[in-house]
Design a protein around this motif. Sequence first.
Motif, short mmCIF file in Angstrom:
data_model
loop_
_atom_site.label_atom_id
_atom_site.label_comp_id
_atom_site.label_asym_id
_atom_site.label_seq_id
_atom_site.Cartn_x
_atom_site.Cartn_y
_atom_site.Cartn_z
N ASP A 1 0.83 -1.20 0.00
CA ASP A 1 0.00 0.00 0.00
C ASP A 1 0.87 1.25 0.00
O ASP A 1 1.73 1.43 0.87
CB ASP A 1 -0.90 -0.01 1.24
N GLU A 2 0.65 2.12 -0.99
CA GLU A 2 1.49 3.32 -1.13
C GLU A 2 1.31 4.29 0.03
O GLU A 2 2.27 4.91 0.49
CB GLU A 2 1.19 4.01 -2.46
N HIS A 3 0.08 4.42 0.49
CA HIS A 3 -0.16 5.35 1.60
C HIS A 3 0.50 4.84 2.88
O HIS A 3 1.04 5.62 3.67
CB HIS A 3 -1.67 5.53 1.82
N GLY A 4 0.48 3.53 3.07
CA GLY A 4 1.18 2.96 4.21
C GLY A 4 2.67 3.19 4.12
O GLY A 4 3.33 3.49 5.13
N LEU A 5 3.22 3.06 2.92
CA LEU A 5 4.65 3.26 2.72
C LEU A 5 5.04 4.69 3.05
O LEU A 5 6.13 4.94 3.61
CB LEU A 5 5.03 2.91 1.28
N GLU A 6 4.17 5.63 2.74
CA GLU A 6 4.44 7.03 3.07
C GLU A 6 4.50 7.24 4.58
O GLU A 6 5.16 8.18 5.06
CB GLU A 6 3.36 7.93 2.47
N GLN B 1 5.76 4.96 6.56
CA GLN B 1 6.79 4.01 7.00
C GLN B 1 6.20 2.69 7.50
O GLN B 1 6.68 2.08 8.46
CB GLN B 1 7.69 4.63 8.08
N ARG B 2 5.14 2.23 6.80
CA ARG B 2 4.55 0.94 7.09
C ARG B 2 4.57 0.08 5.84
O ARG B 2 4.31 0.55 4.73
CB ARG B 2 3.09 1.09 7.56
N PHE B 3 4.90 -1.20 6.01
CA PHE B 3 4.97 -2.16 4.91
C PHE B 3 3.70 -3.01 4.97
O PHE B 3 3.60 -3.95 5.77
CB PHE B 3 6.23 -3.02 5.05
N VAL B 4 2.72 -2.66 4.12
CA VAL B 4 1.41 -3.31 4.15
C VAL B 4 1.16 -3.95 2.79
O VAL B 4 0.84 -3.26 1.82
CB VAL B 4 0.29 -2.31 4.49
N PRO B 5 1.29 -5.28 2.66
CA PRO B 5 1.00 -5.94 1.38
C PRO B 5 -0.42 -5.65 0.92
O PRO B 5 -1.35 -5.58 1.73
CB PRO B 5 1.20 -7.43 1.71
N ALA B 6 -0.58 -5.45 -0.39
CA ALA B 6 -1.88 -5.08 -0.94
C ALA B 6 -2.02 -5.70 -2.33
O ALA B 6 -1.08 -6.24 -2.91
CB ALA B 6 -2.01 -3.56 -1.01
N GLU B 7 -3.23 -5.62 -2.87
CA GLU B 7 -3.49 -6.14 -4.22
C GLU B 7 -2.83 -5.28 -5.29
O GLU B 7 -2.47 -5.75 -6.35
CB GLU B 7 -4.99 -6.21 -4.47
N ALA B 8 -2.69 -4.00 -5.00
CA ALA B 8 -2.06 -3.06 -5.94
C ALA B 8 -1.38 -1.97 -5.12
O ALA B 8 -1.60 -1.84 -3.93
CB ALA B 8 -3.09 -2.47 -6.89
N GLY B 9 -0.55 -1.19 -5.79
CA GLY B 9 0.17 -0.13 -5.10
C GLY B 9 1.58 -0.02 -5.62
O GLY B 9 1.80 0.02 -6.83
N ALA B 10 2.55 0.02 -4.71
CA ALA B 10 3.96 0.09 -5.09
C ALA B 10 4.53 -1.32 -5.16
O ALA B 10 4.31 -2.14 -4.26
CB ALA B 10 4.73 0.93 -4.08
#
Length: 573
Positions: free
Chosen positions: A349-354, A356-365
Amino acid sequence: MMDMSLTANAAAAIRAHARSTPERTALIIVDDLEGDGGDRRVSFAQLDAEARRIGAWLQARYPVGERVLLLYPTGFGFAAALVGCLYAGMIAVPAPLPGRYPHERSRALRIAENASVSALLTDTTNHDTVLAWAQAVGLTDPPLLATDSDVVPDADSWSPRELDRDALAVLQYTSGATGEPRGVMVSHGNLLHNVESQRRAFGLTAQTRLGGWVPLHHAMGLFGHLLPALMVGGGCVLMQPAAFIRHPHRWLSMIDRYELYASAAPDFAFEMCRARVTDSQLSGLDLSRWRIAINGAERIHAETVAAFVARFTSAGLRDDVVCPSYGLSEATLFVSADPFRRPVVTWVDEHGLEQQRFVPAEAGAALVSCGTPRDVEVLIADPATGEALSPGSVGEIWLRGPSVSRGYWRDDAPTGTTSTTDGYVRTGDLGTLHEGELYVTGRTAELLAVDGRCLYPQEIERTLRAQVPGLGIISAVFTVPLAGPGSEHALVVVSEVNGRPTEDRLRHLADEISRTLTREFGISPGTTVLLRRGGVRRATSGKVKRPVMRRLFLDGELDAVHSDRAPSMVAAS
């Protein structure tokens, strides 16, 4: 197969091959990949003899532990001088040749001064140029020796030195991509442990050739190609870095012709090959014997890896050859990798990455795994407090283990900025461990704070490269403070451009950059600067020197072909 953990020092590992298989090829120096010949082959016996000559010259003049500056192009001269230093118990200090550009000459001088070198070594071809540089910068006390001259004594004059594993072998100066280069203190024990880790991880044997174009004064070239090849015994094939930059297909031709088992390069090199190798050049390649294509030294892009594999599948490239990895000078290079598998890509998840969280998602980064850490402890820590972070957090990567160096030569940094009391070394890289694998997201020094969000310059650069046709493949994104009260920062985009830099075309590219940033990231550039090809400074590894580009921008020293500055932006000096 020699176990490095049972070897006394790095010199003993290399000498063992000179004794047991003296006629085996240690080095192949490639000069001409377009014709029928153009290479120079050096046996382990020849390398050993030349190294003993150089070692004897050093032994006669200096005590164990003196620093010796190596100023050579890629080739036999560098390898012989390096091994000669190891034989004599000296500390080798690899550095780039002082070229015609001021920043190259300045870098060589800073390394020589910081290391307090006792001697300068080069070859007869470059002797006069190095001498003129040394005299111009006032570096006249250390003697200068052309190691391929008649001044060097006979090899029999050398006598073995007893060195333990704690003795320093190399001062490896960092690339300076994010600051002033510092000399990483690499011991014989660090070398032995890291090469042993590479041997086991990659399946290296005396029958597996390594090689590539990465400069030998860079950690990837020195610790990833040359020294593992010499210490394991498989031999190393070398080509000039400039040959690759001018003609990327020559790297692949070298891999084909000399049947390289493993070759490493930064991510940008794979992109250059994909973009610039022609169909005609591709048709003549056979890459079926290439088993490990190590991709490292900078942020790895999933689309680059996929596009490279797709482009060269017809040449026999397997889909499990490209091996994303993580390494750095402070760990004597190799930290993590998982060869012989398809690259693992995790969408987060791109918003999570912003945040500083690593959240696996179906799409994003799309983040590429750099594999499993090998023989090293990895801690993901809060870069501000040093506290260990919980799983799923992105933090600074800290390392501890036998390959990790003891620190920097004459390190004047404040306590705690380069290591901790628990023996960890801070890398300055951001990342996380997910399901046992290491993901690298950026560098702490390059993270951008824009409108309360944390953005990675690599992601912005990648997006612009993909969506704005006409931009070069090299760009640098950073922020600068706005004048006046508060802590507001403005985004600056600096990019090389391809093709003819006409005024209408450049204005169109600048507008497209602004539109793309607004559409994809919800931000606007304070300034867009377009440069001719080669205008963005890079380290020897290929890393973009964003802090250097930021300084040049603030000092008004960029040679722009076009510049757009927002009316409200006045950069603080």
